[in-house]
Design a protein around this motif. Structure first.
Motif, mmCIF file in Angstrom:
data_model
loop_
_atom_site.group_PDB
_atom_site.id
_atom_site.type_symbol
_atom_site.label_atom_id
_atom_site.label_comp_id
_atom_site.label_asym_id
_atom_site.label_seq_id
_atom_site.Cartn_x
_atom_site.Cartn_y
_atom_site.Cartn_z
ATOM 1 N N GLY A 97 0.818 -1.215 0.000
ATOM 2 C CA GLY A 97 0.000 0.000 0.000
ATOM 3 C C GLY A 97 0.848 1.259 0.000
ATOM 4 O O GLY A 97 0.333 2.361 0.116
ATOM 5 N N THR A 98 2.147 1.063 -0.157
ATOM 6 C CA THR A 98 3.084 2.184 -0.249
ATOM 7 C C THR A 98 4.112 1.870 -1.329
ATOM 8 O O THR A 98 4.223 0.730 -1.780
ATOM 9 N N MET A 99 4.839 2.904 -1.714
ATOM 10 C CA MET A 99 5.922 2.737 -2.679
ATOM 11 C C MET A 99 7.239 3.110 -2.034
ATOM 12 O O MET A 99 7.302 4.057 -1.260
ATOM 13 N N GLU A 100 8.260 2.381 -2.404
ATOM 14 C CA GLU A 100 9.620 2.728 -2.015
ATOM 15 C C GLU A 100 10.233 3.536 -3.159
ATOM 16 O O GLU A 100 9.638 3.661 -4.231
ATOM 17 N N SER A 101 11.420 4.037 -2.943
ATOM 18 C CA SER A 101 12.087 4.917 -3.891
ATOM 19 C C SER A 101 12.174 4.325 -5.296
ATOM 20 O O SER A 101 11.836 4.979 -6.282
ATOM 21 N N GLN A 102 12.611 3.089 -5.403
ATOM 22 C CA GLN A 102 12.777 2.461 -6.719
ATOM 23 C C GLN A 102 11.429 2.296 -7.420
ATOM 24 O O GLN A 102 11.315 2.505 -8.621
ATOM 25 N N GLU A 103 10.403 1.925 -6.669
ATOM 26 C CA GLU A 103 9.067 1.776 -7.251
ATOM 27 C C GLU A 103 8.552 3.125 -7.746
ATOM 28 O O GLU A 103 7.983 3.217 -8.833
ATOM 29 N N LEU A 104 8.769 4.175 -6.955
ATOM 30 C CA LEU A 104 8.344 5.510 -7.366
ATOM 31 C C LEU A 104 9.087 5.948 -8.619
ATOM 32 O O LEU A 104 8.478 6.480 -9.544
ATOM 33 N N GLN A 105 10.378 5.706 -8.663
ATOM 34 C CA GLN A 105 11.177 6.077 -9.829
ATOM 35 C C GLN A 105 10.632 5.410 -11.089
ATOM 36 O O GLN A 105 10.483 6.035 -12.131
ATOM 37 N N GLN A 106 10.299 4.133 -10.993
ATOM 38 C CA GLN A 106 9.748 3.405 -12.141
ATOM 39 C C GLN A 106 8.382 3.955 -12.542
ATOM 40 O O GLN A 106 8.084 4.100 -13.728
ATOM 41 N N ALA A 107 7.549 4.258 -11.548
ATOM 42 C CA ALA A 107 6.218 4.797 -11.836
ATOM 43 C C ALA A 107 6.317 6.152 -12.525
ATOM 44 O O ALA A 107 5.608 6.416 -13.508
ATOM 45 N N ILE A 108 7.189 7.016 -12.027
ATOM 46 C CA ILE A 108 7.360 8.337 -12.625
ATOM 47 C C ILE A 108 7.882 8.212 -14.059
ATOM 48 O O ILE A 108 7.419 8.908 -14.962
ATOM 49 N N ALA A 109 8.819 7.311 -14.277
ATOM 50 C CA ALA A 109 9.332 7.076 -15.632
ATOM 51 C C ALA A 109 8.225 6.564 -16.545
ATOM 52 O O ALA A 109 8.169 6.919 -17.726
ATOM 53 N N ASN A 110 7.312 5.756 -15.995
ATOM 54 C CA ASN A 110 6.178 5.243 -16.762
ATOM 55 C C ASN A 110 5.329 6.384 -17.330
ATOM 56 O O ASN A 110 4.768 6.268 -18.408
ATOM 57 N N PHE A 111 5.245 7.497 -16.595
ATOM 58 C CA PHE A 111 4.476 8.652 -17.054
ATOM 59 C C PHE A 111 5.254 9.506 -18.050
ATOM 60 O O PHE A 111 4.741 10.492 -18.564
ATOM 61 N N GLY A 112 6.511 9.149 -18.309
ATOM 62 C CA GLY A 112 7.305 9.881 -19.285
ATOM 63 C C GLY A 112 8.191 10.971 -18.693
ATOM 64 O O GLY A 112 8.842 11.707 -19.429
ATOM 65 N N TYR A 113 8.242 11.075 -17.377
ATOM 66 C CA TYR A 113 9.101 12.068 -16.744
ATOM 67 C C TYR A 113 10.510 11.509 -16.647
ATOM 68 O O TYR A 113 10.702 10.388 -16.194
ATOM 69 N N ARG A 114 11.471 12.305 -17.078
ATOM 70 C CA ARG A 114 12.878 11.924 -16.985
ATOM 71 C C ARG A 114 13.529 12.849 -15.971
ATOM 72 O O ARG A 114 13.911 13.969 -16.287
ATOM 73 N N LEU A 115 13.619 12.369 -14.748
ATOM 74 C CA LEU A 115 14.139 13.195 -13.668
ATOM 75 C C LEU A 115 15.509 12.705 -13.228
ATOM 76 O O LEU A 115 15.790 11.504 -13.263
ATOM 77 N N SER A 116 16.322 13.640 -12.794
ATOM 78 C CA SER A 116 17.660 13.305 -12.297
ATOM 79 C C SER A 116 17.534 12.581 -10.962
ATOM 80 O O SER A 116 16.517 12.700 -10.266
ATOM 81 N N PRO A 117 18.575 11.866 -10.579
ATOM 82 C CA PRO A 117 18.570 11.246 -9.241
ATOM 83 C C PRO A 117 18.377 12.285 -8.128
ATOM 84 O O PRO A 117 17.720 12.007 -7.125
#
Length: 177
Positions: A97-117
């Motif tokens: 029911g929560t996301m960790e950092s790696q899961e969030l990074q993958q989800a954000i990338a799924n939306f097409g956002y390319r963010l720096s570390p």
């Protein structure tokens, strides 16, 4: 028939949720949206949405700057909520029911956002509690990314990845989210 809509909106299954809180003005405020979304069950087994997240939802679609949302905007929000929920569920690999950092990074990338570390690190610090992000905070993050990206794209006329903001404009954009 409601003006501005094709067909009879009363026959739309979402209209019942909307109308139950909208009142005579056919607009809903943040607290009404919170009630409406809680009653609809869209958050599923997750906690109901916070009032702050509901304010963000309205600001994302508030084209007339009224601070409220009509039914057409509500329908658009509903579609976005379902997309975000689908992504959240698919990347919450341990079903906590929560996301960790790696899961969030993958989800954000799924939306097409390319963010720096560095940007992802700031997001984690802003939205996580003990390194985990709840669904409500995930939505807040997604909404802010969408609003800021839309505002940036409007100002990046050449699509070069660079935009110029006057100070007052910058304050208006950032304070709206």
């Amino acid at each position: 028939m409601n003006p501005g809509f094709g067909g009879n909106v009363a026959s739309d299954p979402l209209y019942g949720y909307f109308a139950a809180v909208a009142g005579q003005d056919a607009q809903i405020s943040a607290d009404e949206l919170q009630r409406c979304l809680t009653q609809s069950g869209i958050s599923g087994s997750y906690q109901p949405f916070s009032l702050e997240t509901c304010r963000l939802m309205i600001s994302m679609l508030d084209r007339d700057m009224s601070g409220t949302m009509g039914f057409a905007e509500f329908k658009e929000l509903w579609q976005s909520l379902n997309q975000w929920k689908t992504v959240f569920v698919s990347y919450d690999q341990d079903r906590s029911g929560t996301m960790e950092s790696q899961e969030l990074q993958q989800a954000i990338a799924n939306f097409g956002y390319r963010l720096s570390p560095q940007a992802l690190n700031i997001i984690m610090k802003r939205y996580s509690l003990n390194g985990r992000i709840t669904f409500d905070e995930f939505l807040s993050c997604c909404i802010r990314l969408r609003i800021l990206t839309d505002q940036f794209k409007r100002r990046d006329a050449t699509q070069s990845g660079s935009a110029s903001f006057q100070y007052d404009d910058f304050i208006q954009v950032t304070m709206s989210v």
